[in-house]
Scaffold this active site. Sequence first.
Site, PDB file in Angstrom:
ATOM      1  NE  ARG A 115      -1.992  -2.278   3.177  1.00  0.00           N
ATOM      2  CZ  ARG A 115      -2.404  -2.812   4.330  1.00  0.00           C
ATOM      3  NH1 ARG A 115      -3.553  -2.433   4.852  1.00  0.00           N
ATOM      4  NH2 ARG A 115      -1.666  -3.708   4.949  1.00  0.00           N
TER       5      ARG A 115
ATOM      6  CE1 TYR B 247      36.289  24.123   5.090  1.00  0.00           C
ATOM      7  CE2 TYR B 247      38.543  24.370   4.309  1.00  0.00           C
ATOM      8  CZ  TYR B 247      37.518  23.570   4.811  1.00  0.00           C
ATOM      9  OH  TYR B 247      37.740  22.238   5.025  1.00  0.00           O
TER      10      TYR B 247
HETATM   11  C1  UD1 Z   1      -2.816  -6.846  10.524  1.00  0.00           C
HETATM   12  C2  UD1 Z   1      -3.913  -7.708  11.142  1.00  0.00           C
HETATM   13  C3  UD1 Z   1      -5.112  -6.823  11.437  1.00  0.00           C
HETATM   14  C4  UD1 Z   1      -4.702  -5.671  12.342  1.00  0.00           C
HETATM   15  C5  UD1 Z   1      -3.531  -4.891  11.753  1.00  0.00           C
HETATM   16  C6  UD1 Z   1      -3.034  -3.915  12.776  1.00  0.00           C
HETATM   17  C7  UD1 Z   1      -3.589  -9.908  10.117  1.00  0.00           C
HETATM   18  C8  UD1 Z   1      -4.154 -10.883   9.157  1.00  0.00           C
HETATM   19  N1  UD1 Z   1      -4.260  -8.761  10.234  1.00  0.00           N
HETATM   20  O1  UD1 Z   1      -3.321  -6.362   9.296  1.00  0.00           O
HETATM   21  O2  UD1 Z   1      -6.115  -7.595  12.081  1.00  0.00           O
HETATM   22  O3  UD1 Z   1      -5.804  -4.812  12.558  1.00  0.00           O
HETATM   23  O4  UD1 Z   1      -2.459  -5.780  11.410  1.00  0.00           O
HETATM   24  O5  UD1 Z   1      -2.015  -3.091  12.286  1.00  0.00           O
HETATM   25  O6  UD1 Z   1      -2.629 -10.206  10.780  1.00  0.00           O
HETATM   26  N2  UD1 Z   1       4.201  -9.551   7.877  1.00  0.00           N
HETATM   27  C9  UD1 Z   1       5.150 -10.564   7.859  1.00  0.00           C
HETATM   28  N3  UD1 Z   1       4.989 -11.606   6.982  1.00  0.00           N
HETATM   29  C10 UD1 Z   1       3.916 -11.703   6.165  1.00  0.00           C
HETATM   30  C11 UD1 Z   1       2.934 -10.676   6.211  1.00  0.00           C
HETATM   31  C12 UD1 Z   1       3.107  -9.622   7.096  1.00  0.00           C
HETATM   32  O7  UD1 Z   1       6.136 -10.514   8.580  1.00  0.00           O
HETATM   33  O8  UD1 Z   1       3.848 -12.684   5.418  1.00  0.00           O
HETATM   34  C13 UD1 Z   1       4.390  -8.421   8.803  1.00  0.00           C
HETATM   35  C14 UD1 Z   1       4.390  -7.074   8.095  1.00  0.00           C
HETATM   36  O9  UD1 Z   1       5.704  -6.695   7.716  1.00  0.00           O
HETATM   37  C15 UD1 Z   1       3.818  -6.151   9.163  1.00  0.00           C
HETATM   38  C16 UD1 Z   1       2.951  -7.055  10.015  1.00  0.00           C
HETATM   39  O10 UD1 Z   1       3.331  -8.379   9.712  1.00  0.00           O
HETATM   40  O11 UD1 Z   1       4.829  -5.574   9.949  1.00  0.00           O
HETATM   41  C17 UD1 Z   1       1.459  -6.868   9.724  1.00  0.00           C
HETATM   42  O12 UD1 Z   1       1.212  -7.150   8.362  1.00  0.00           O
HETATM   43  P1  UD1 Z   1       0.266  -6.242   7.461  1.00  0.00           P
HETATM   44  O13 UD1 Z   1       0.239  -6.812   6.111  1.00  0.00           O
HETATM   45  O14 UD1 Z   1       0.608  -4.814   7.625  1.00  0.00           O
HETATM   46  O15 UD1 Z   1      -1.133  -6.549   8.165  1.00  0.00           O
HETATM   47  P2  UD1 Z   1      -2.417  -5.617   8.193  1.00  0.00           P
HETATM   48  O16 UD1 Z   1      -3.138  -5.741   6.929  1.00  0.00           O
HETATM   49  O17 UD1 Z   1      -2.061  -4.258   8.668  1.00  0.00           O
HETATM   50 CA    CA Z   2      -0.182  -3.182   8.988  1.00  0.00          CA
END
Ligand code: UD1
Ligand code: CA
Length: 476
Positions: free
Chosen positions: A11, A370
């Site tokens: 995003r 300088y």
């Molecule tokens: C996630 C939560 C959501 C919550 C939100 C809060 C899930 C499915 N959803 O959504 O309920 O409200 O956070 O901020 O967990 N990451 C990994 N490996 C992956 C995918 C993600 O390490 O395969 C890490 C990302 O780098 C990030 C964190 O996990 O730091 C959260 O992932 P992100 O994709 O931002 O989840 P959200 O859609 O924000």
């Molecule tokens: Ca997030």
Amino acid sequence: MAIMAAGKGTRLKSRRPKVLHEVGGRALLLHVIEAAKTLVEANHIYCIVGHEAERVQAAVAETGVQFVLQEVQRGTGHAMQVLKAHLELSAAPPPKHLLVLSGDVPLIRAETLAALCERHLRERAAMTILTAVPADPTGYGRVLRAAAAAPEVTAIVEQRSLVPGQLAAPEINSGIYCFETAALFSKLEMLSSDNAHGEFYLTDVAALLVADGRRVVAQQAESADEVLGANTIAEMMHLDEAMRATATRRLMAQGVTIFRPDTCIIDAEVEVGADTVIEPYVQLLGATRIGSECRIRSYSVVQRSTLGDGVTVRNGCILEGAEVGDGAVLGPCAHLRPESKIGEQAHVGNFCETKKTTLGRGSKANHLSYLGDAVIGAGVNVGAGVITCNYDGARKHSTTIGDGAFIGSDSTLVAPIHIGDGAYVGAGSCITHPVPDGALAIGRAHQVTKEGWATARRARRTHSADKLADTPANKR
Ligand code: UD1
Ligand code: CA
């Protein structure tokens, strides 16, 4: 403890990994690691990296955390599967309870994490979810409770899976949880990627545990701001603003006057003494320390520098890695580069640049100089436009100037060179040989003066132009 930091941050529409984007002058992930380190030692923190893993690792390596590689990122649930596999391979048994943080929730405070862990143990829960009720819950997963005020949770539903009756659910999942490790690990294989994102959701573990009769509870954070996520640049700039506002409020509470604080950029680690005045549009960055009763005028940028008490920084100065003594006066538009040490009561004025230079107590370089690779004593007057010629095209050389010396304007001091105590250098000199204590050195061509020359020339021109006989030029 685990920090999920493997995601790409689609995003953001940025090539830089999300967790390396900065708020409050520091990468998101560094903020989270800092909070985590107040609870456990760095080598007990497992940082899950994946997208641009090497770059992320390099950026936070100095914190001492461990890294676990999630090569392909199939969601937060998959991140935990990878962690489980990693821990099963290691000799040490996994921790009994596991605090899981998100690398993109940077405002989280250590106190809140400690309270979450404490509640988790007290409730004997299998999973404890940190939640909040922000003004606008759109985009977040929602935490559904068993009953309105009950601590028990029945499920977490992601935004895109909300059904019409749930759309108004106000309580969000922060992405920060405490788990009983065995309970979490027992459910990871049961996760499915049959959902809107085609990912394994860690959040689905909540309903799976509840179905097993395990206790899943929610703990609401005191302030929703603390758990806001950073998924878009706009969200990050909102967090940045919140972090800056916290920094300026903290300094103002300590007696620092900050005019128009919303225009100033002050990093979290900056310290400023009471009765210092900071004017609008000032940036104080990194490990900067400023004493009391200073005045930092508009458009100055002070980075990694230490200023004593009563220092005046006039408009438009740039300081980086500089040390400035009590009562010194800088600028306007002075540029102090790394390893500049400006003594007490010294002046570095308009458009002067210093680098790796010590300027002694009460010495003045007020205009257009300088000064590089120089050690300048106390009470020295450095005239306008003086230049230390420190570079011969291959190497740098140093200049030393003794106490009380006077360097006339527009002189060039060709290093290596020494000017003795109390010595004088005539204006416009090019100094290539050492000047002993108390001596006068003049290094410039002798002046030739031709009396009447200019008047005569003017007259000749006038004469040949209109042949007037009564001009003063006839008195040749
Ligand atoms: C996630 C939560 C959501 C919550 C939100 C809060 C899930 C499915 N959803 O959504 O309920 O409200 O956070 O901020 O967990 N990451 C990994 N490996 C992956 C995918 C993600 O390490 O395969 C890490 C990302 O780098 C990030 C964190 O996990 O730091 C959260 O992932 P992100 O994709 O931002 O989840 P959200 O859609 O924000
Ligand atoms: Ca997030």
